[in-house]
Design a protein around this motif. Structure first.
Motif, PDB file in Angstrom:
ATOM      1  N   ASN A  27      57.747  34.809  54.861  1.00 58.84           N
ATOM      2  CA  ASN A  27      58.530  35.375  53.758  1.00 58.84           C
ATOM      3  C   ASN A  27      58.427  36.900  53.796  1.00 58.84           C
ATOM      4  O   ASN A  27      57.333  37.451  53.944  1.00 58.84           O
ATOM      5  N   GLN A  28      59.552  37.565  53.647  1.00 58.49           N
ATOM      6  CA  GLN A  28      59.537  39.014  53.545  1.00 58.49           C
ATOM      7  C   GLN A  28      58.951  39.423  52.188  1.00 58.49           C
ATOM      8  O   GLN A  28      58.779  38.607  51.289  1.00 58.49           O
ATOM      9  N   GLU A  29      58.672  40.706  52.040  1.00 57.96           N
ATOM     10  CA  GLU A  29      58.068  41.198  50.800  1.00 57.96           C
ATOM     11  C   GLU A  29      58.936  40.882  49.584  1.00 57.96           C
ATOM     12  O   GLU A  29      58.417  40.660  48.481  1.00 57.96           O
ATOM     13  N   TYR A  30      60.245  40.850  49.749  1.00 49.49           N
ATOM     14  CA  TYR A  30      61.159  40.613  48.635  1.00 49.49           C
ATOM     15  C   TYR A  30      61.555  39.145  48.504  1.00 49.49           C
ATOM     16  O   TYR A  30      62.436  38.825  47.698  1.00 49.49           O
ATOM     17  N   GLY A  46      54.283  33.220  48.350  1.00 51.71           N
ATOM     18  CA  GLY A  46      54.583  34.636  48.250  1.00 51.71           C
ATOM     19  C   GLY A  46      54.948  35.245  49.584  1.00 51.71           C
ATOM     20  O   GLY A  46      55.185  34.538  50.562  1.00 51.71           O
ATOM     21  N   PRO A  47      54.997  36.573  49.662  1.00 49.73           N
ATOM     22  CA  PRO A  47      55.328  37.231  50.942  1.00 49.73           C
ATOM     23  C   PRO A  47      54.238  36.994  51.978  1.00 49.73           C
ATOM     24  O   PRO A  47      53.065  36.838  51.652  1.00 49.73           O
ATOM     25  N   GLY A  48      54.652  36.952  53.232  1.00 44.41           N
ATOM     26  CA  GLY A  48      53.706  36.690  54.311  1.00 44.41           C
ATOM     27  C   GLY A  48      53.987  35.353  54.985  1.00 44.41           C
ATOM     28  O   GLY A  48      55.000  34.708  54.734  1.00 44.41           O
ATOM     29  N   TRP A  49      53.048  34.901  55.830  1.00 41.26           N
ATOM     30  CA  TRP A  49      53.264  33.669  56.557  1.00 41.26           C
ATOM     31  C   TRP A  49      52.742  32.468  55.765  1.00 41.26           C
ATOM     32  O   TRP A  49      51.907  32.585  54.884  1.00 41.26           O
ATOM     33  N   PHE A  50      53.264  31.288  56.097  1.00 40.25           N
ATOM     34  CA  PHE A  50      52.845  30.053  55.426  1.00 40.25           C
ATOM     35  C   PHE A  50      53.073  28.874  56.386  1.00 40.25           C
ATOM     36  O   PHE A  50      53.827  28.956  57.354  1.00 40.25           O
ATOM     37  N   TRP A  51      52.379  27.739  56.062  1.00 37.04           N
ATOM     38  CA  TRP A  51      52.513  26.507  56.845  1.00 37.04           C
ATOM     39  C   TRP A  51      53.057  25.403  55.951  1.00 37.04           C
ATOM     40  O   TRP A  51      52.739  25.330  54.773  1.00 37.04           O
ATOM     41  N   ILE A  62      64.130  32.353  48.093  1.00 38.74           N
ATOM     42  CA  ILE A  62      64.894  33.064  47.071  1.00 38.74           C
ATOM     43  C   ILE A  62      64.681  34.565  47.246  1.00 38.74           C
ATOM     44  O   ILE A  62      63.539  35.026  47.374  1.00 38.74           O
ATOM     45  N   ASP A  63      65.768  35.301  47.249  1.00 41.60           N
ATOM     46  CA  ASP A  63      65.714  36.761  47.333  1.00 41.60           C
ATOM     47  C   ASP A  63      65.460  37.318  45.925  1.00 41.60           C
ATOM     48  O   ASP A  63      66.225  37.055  44.994  1.00 41.60           O
ATOM     49  N   MET A  64      64.404  38.109  45.760  1.00 41.77           N
ATOM     50  CA  MET A  64      64.006  38.613  44.451  1.00 41.77           C
ATOM     51  C   MET A  64      64.540  40.023  44.176  1.00 41.77           C
ATOM     52  O   MET A  64      64.236  40.612  43.139  1.00 41.77           O
TER      53      MET A  64
END
Length: 253
Positions: A27-30, A46-51, A62-64
């Motif tokens: 996920n990008q910061e936004y 949140g922003p960052g990588w995930f599994w 979702i773009d914030m």
């Protein structure tokens, strides 16, 4: 047979690698990612990588960031019965990604539709003079109406501003005549106040001249001097009244 098992294991390994790569996301910061597990809402990444658990979990991003949208021109009638065409600019953003995903299908379209409806309502509850002179209050009212509607969708409206307002041509002429009448009224008031101040000053001057002997004669001489400087023409000088009175007294003796 060993070769068949080795080929089958290779295929399984390849499938496992592909699933592992697909379960990895960033996920990008936004951005925020809403995770569903077997159709049930789980958590927001949140922003960052995930599994993700392969074949069991999926994510909706979702773009914030703030979205700017120019509303289409709306035709409506003001409270005092004037047909107008008006448009506005809207700034809004998602604040709760889970609500945005689970409560409305197309949240951007829903916010825009609500804004257009709220714009018509706000104009319909206001008179034309208020719209022309105080757009800030109209914007505040529209922001309040729209904020209550979109809050349940996990969205907030940062600002809404009326951009253009078109009124009938005959109404424009009427407004121009009204403005001209107001300016003429102000001009007459200013002129009347000036004449009043001048009359007060003249009255004070006349009173001083009447109380001080010789003041009238000094004023007469000053007037003659000014006329002589500005106009090179024949000047008729009046004989001083003090000399005339003195001559009368001598004649009666």
């Amino acid at each position: 047979m060993p070769q068949a098992f080795s080929g089958f294991g290779f295929v399984l390994g390849l499938i496992a690698i592909v699933l592992a790569l697909k379960s990895f996301g960033i996920n990008q910061e936004y951005q925020r990612g809403v995770v569903f597990r077997l159709g049930r809402l789980m958590e927001t990444k949140g922003p960052g990588w995930f599994w993700l658990i392969p074949l069991i979990e999926r994510v909706v991003k979702i773009d914030m960031r703030v979205i700017t949208f120019a509303l289409a021109t709306q035709e409506t009638v003001t409270r005092d019965g004037v047909a107008v065409k008006i448009n506005a600019v809207l700034w809004f953003r998602a604040v709760d990604a889970a609500k945005v995903v689970t409560t409305v299908v197309d949240w951007t379209s829903a916010v825009v539709q609500a804004a257009e409806t709220g714009l018509r309502d706000a104009i319909g509850q206001s008179e034309l003079d208020l719209i022309l002179k105080d757009r800030t209050s109209i914007n505040a009212r529209l922001l309040e109406i729209l904020g209550k509607t979109v809050q349940q969708w996990g969205v907030t409206v940062d600002a809404v501003e009326i951009k253009d307002l078109d009124i009938p041509e005959q109404m424009q002429r009427a407004i121009a005549r009204e403005a001209e009448a107001i300016r003429e009224k102000r001009a007459r008031i200013i002129k009347a106040e000036g004449e009043k101040d001048a009359s007060v000053t003249l009255a004070q001057a006349a009173r001083i001249i009447g109380e001080v002997p010789g003041a009238l004669e000094l004023r007469r001489l000053q007037t003659l001097s000014e006329i002589g400087v500005e106009h090179n023409s024949t000047i008729v000088a009046m004989f001083p009244t003090e000399l005339l009175e003195a001559a009368k007294r001598i004649a009666t003796v």
